[in-house]
Design a protein around this motif. Structure first.
Motif, short mmCIF file in Angstrom:
data_model
loop_
_atom_site.label_atom_id
_atom_site.label_comp_id
_atom_site.label_asym_id
_atom_site.label_seq_id
_atom_site.Cartn_x
_atom_site.Cartn_y
_atom_site.Cartn_z
N PRO A 116 -4.69 23.23 -12.49
CA PRO A 116 -5.75 24.03 -11.87
C PRO A 116 -6.93 23.21 -11.33
N ILE A 117 -7.06 21.91 -11.69
CA ILE A 117 -8.26 21.17 -11.28
C ILE A 117 -7.91 19.86 -10.58
N ASN A 118 -6.68 19.75 -10.06
CA ASN A 118 -6.25 18.49 -9.46
C ASN A 118 -6.51 17.30 -10.37
N LEU A 119 -6.25 17.52 -11.66
CA LEU A 119 -6.39 16.44 -12.64
C LEU A 119 -5.53 15.25 -12.22
N VAL A 120 -6.07 14.06 -12.31
CA VAL A 120 -5.30 12.87 -11.96
C VAL A 120 -4.47 12.48 -13.19
N ASP A 121 -3.34 13.15 -13.31
CA ASP A 121 -2.45 12.90 -14.44
C ASP A 121 -1.31 11.98 -14.01
N ALA A 122 -0.35 11.79 -14.88
CA ALA A 122 0.75 10.87 -14.60
C ALA A 122 1.52 11.26 -13.35
N PHE A 123 1.61 12.57 -13.07
CA PHE A 123 2.39 13.04 -11.92
C PHE A 123 1.67 12.76 -10.60
N VAL A 124 0.36 13.03 -10.57
CA VAL A 124 -0.43 12.71 -9.38
C VAL A 124 -0.44 11.21 -9.13
N VAL A 125 -0.63 10.44 -10.20
CA VAL A 125 -0.66 8.99 -10.06
C VAL A 125 0.67 8.48 -9.50
N SER A 126 1.78 8.99 -10.02
CA SER A 126 3.09 8.54 -9.55
C SER A 126 3.30 8.88 -8.08
N ASP A 127 2.96 10.12 -7.69
CA ASP A 127 3.16 10.52 -6.29
C ASP A 127 2.24 9.72 -5.36
N LEU A 128 1.01 9.48 -5.79
CA LEU A 128 0.09 8.71 -4.95
C LEU A 128 0.56 7.27 -4.83
N PHE A 129 1.01 6.69 -5.94
CA PHE A 129 1.53 5.33 -5.90
C PHE A 129 2.71 5.22 -4.93
N ASP A 130 3.64 6.14 -5.03
CA ASP A 130 4.83 6.10 -4.17
C ASP A 130 4.45 6.18 -2.70
N PHE A 131 3.52 7.08 -2.39
CA PHE A 131 3.10 7.23 -0.99
C PHE A 131 2.40 5.98 -0.49
N LEU A 132 1.44 5.47 -1.26
CA LEU A 132 0.72 4.28 -0.82
C LEU A 132 1.66 3.08 -0.72
N HIS A 133 2.61 3.00 -1.63
CA HIS A 133 3.59 1.92 -1.56
C HIS A 133 4.39 2.00 -0.26
N SER A 134 4.72 3.22 0.16
CA SER A 134 5.51 3.39 1.38
C SER A 134 4.76 2.94 2.62
N LEU A 135 3.43 2.79 2.52
CA LEU A 135 2.62 2.37 3.66
C LEU A 135 2.47 0.85 3.75
N GLN A 136 2.96 0.14 2.75
CA GLN A 136 2.80 -1.31 2.76
C GLN A 136 3.66 -1.90 3.88
N PRO A 137 3.16 -2.94 4.54
CA PRO A 137 3.86 -3.49 5.71
C PRO A 137 5.20 -4.11 5.37
N ALA A 138 6.13 -3.96 6.29
CA ALA A 138 7.46 -4.56 6.18
C ALA A 138 8.02 -4.66 7.59
N PRO A 139 8.94 -5.60 7.83
CA PRO A 139 9.51 -5.75 9.17
C PRO A 139 10.17 -4.46 9.66
N ASN A 140 9.96 -4.17 10.93
CA ASN A 140 10.61 -3.02 11.59
C ASN A 140 10.28 -1.69 10.93
N LYS A 141 9.09 -1.59 10.37
CA LYS A 141 8.68 -0.34 9.74
C LYS A 141 7.44 0.19 10.43
#
Length: 312
Positions: A54-79
């Protein structure tokens, strides 16, 4: 044990990119569904919407999803990656809540350490991602870790319901994920000391006046319209020039060494018996970190709890 945990924490930021290969497609990097994505037709602009009732608590699930998304933005060839990411919220009352305090209660298990390390990885990814401009569209409370994450984004815009606070001093802790080192350069040392030491909150107009928010908008509609227009305008331009601008202005950020130094000072605070007792009481009086009157009134409710001896 905490010394070992901190050593692992410092190492995690360096090796995070090696942990797992994640797809570039943002719709497939929210495994727990705590962040929803909507991209423009050409993929240049992505809206990332927090949704953890109910409060957008930064719990393990939010942290995991945010990590995965930010990781996907890291530079790599042909991406390819979006030129702009706008973070907003599906919750009209909360942009992003504080850290799940269950994760700093003793015993500090390997699981809790992993979550904590992943939080730090997220902050490093925000700082290291120069191919994408990050905009926080804040129209609700952004408290504690939520404020720390938003202040490290490239731009912040506020709507009529925006409220930002790093309230951690009121419970004997500090804004250890970058909230302190970033707030000083953004609003000045004296103002940062005032708001951090006194656990005060910024509303939209005050945050705009002090420079925490780029602009304050009187209506939700204007906030969304203006931020969308800005994102689309930025996305018109070549990514290499946007990258160069971010790299140059990133020189104004606190150094990674200074951020690590702050973490080194923070970790022993979690072990203090009085702080552990305060955290336990906070969880109790907040209704287990739910949409209680206590949570809705942070930081004032937490300050009043100190005055009334509730945490003792």
């Amino acid at each position: 044990m905490r010394i070992i945990a901190f050593a692992l924490l410092l190492a995690s930021a360096a090796c995070a990119a090696q942990r797992r290969a994640l797809p570039v497609n943002s719709t497939s990097v929210s495994h727990y569904g705590k962040i929803a994505f909507q991209s423009s037709s050409n993929g240049s602009v992505t809206r990332a919407t927090f949704n953890n009732p109910p409060i957008n608590l930064v719990d393990a699930f939010v942290v995991s999803d945010l990590f995965d998304f930010l990781h996907s933005l890291q530079p790599a060839p042909n991406k390819t990656t979006p030129k702009v990411v706008v973070f907003d919220s599906a919750n009209p009352d909360w942009f992003l809540g504080h850290y799940d305090l269950h994760n700093i209660e003793l015993p500090f298990t390997t699981t809790k350490s992993d979550i904590f390390n992943q939080v730090i990885d997220c902050t490093r990814y925000i700082l290291n991602t120069t191919s994408t401009a990050f905009i926080a569209e804040i129209n609700g409370r952004t408290i504690g870790l939520g404020q720390e994450l938003s202040i490290q984004m490239d731009m912040r815009f506020a709507g009529p319901h925006a409220l930002a606070s790093s309230f951690e001093n009121s419970i004997g802790l500090t804004a250890a994920a970058g909230g302190q080192p970033f707030l000083g350069p953004v609003i000045g040392k004296a103002r940062a000391m005032e708001y951090l030491l006194a656990a005060k909150a910024f509303d939209g107009p005050t945050g705009e006046r002090l420079g925490l928010f780029n602009t304050y908008y009187d209506t939700t509609e204007q906030l969304q319209s203006e931020v969308s227009a800005l994102a689309e305008r930025i996305a018109l331009f070549p990514q290499h020039s946007l990258n160069d601008t971010k790299v140059t202005l990133s020189l104004l950020n606190p150094t990674i060494a200074s951020l690590n130094d702050q973490l080194a000072r923070f970790i022993p605070l979690m072990d203090l018996p009085e702080d552990q007792a305060t955290v336990a009481k906070f969880i109790e009086v907040s209704g287990n970190q739910t949409n209680s009157l206590f949570e809705l009134d942070i930081p004032e409710s937490s300050v009043q709890a100190v005055r009334n001896g509730v945490y003792l």
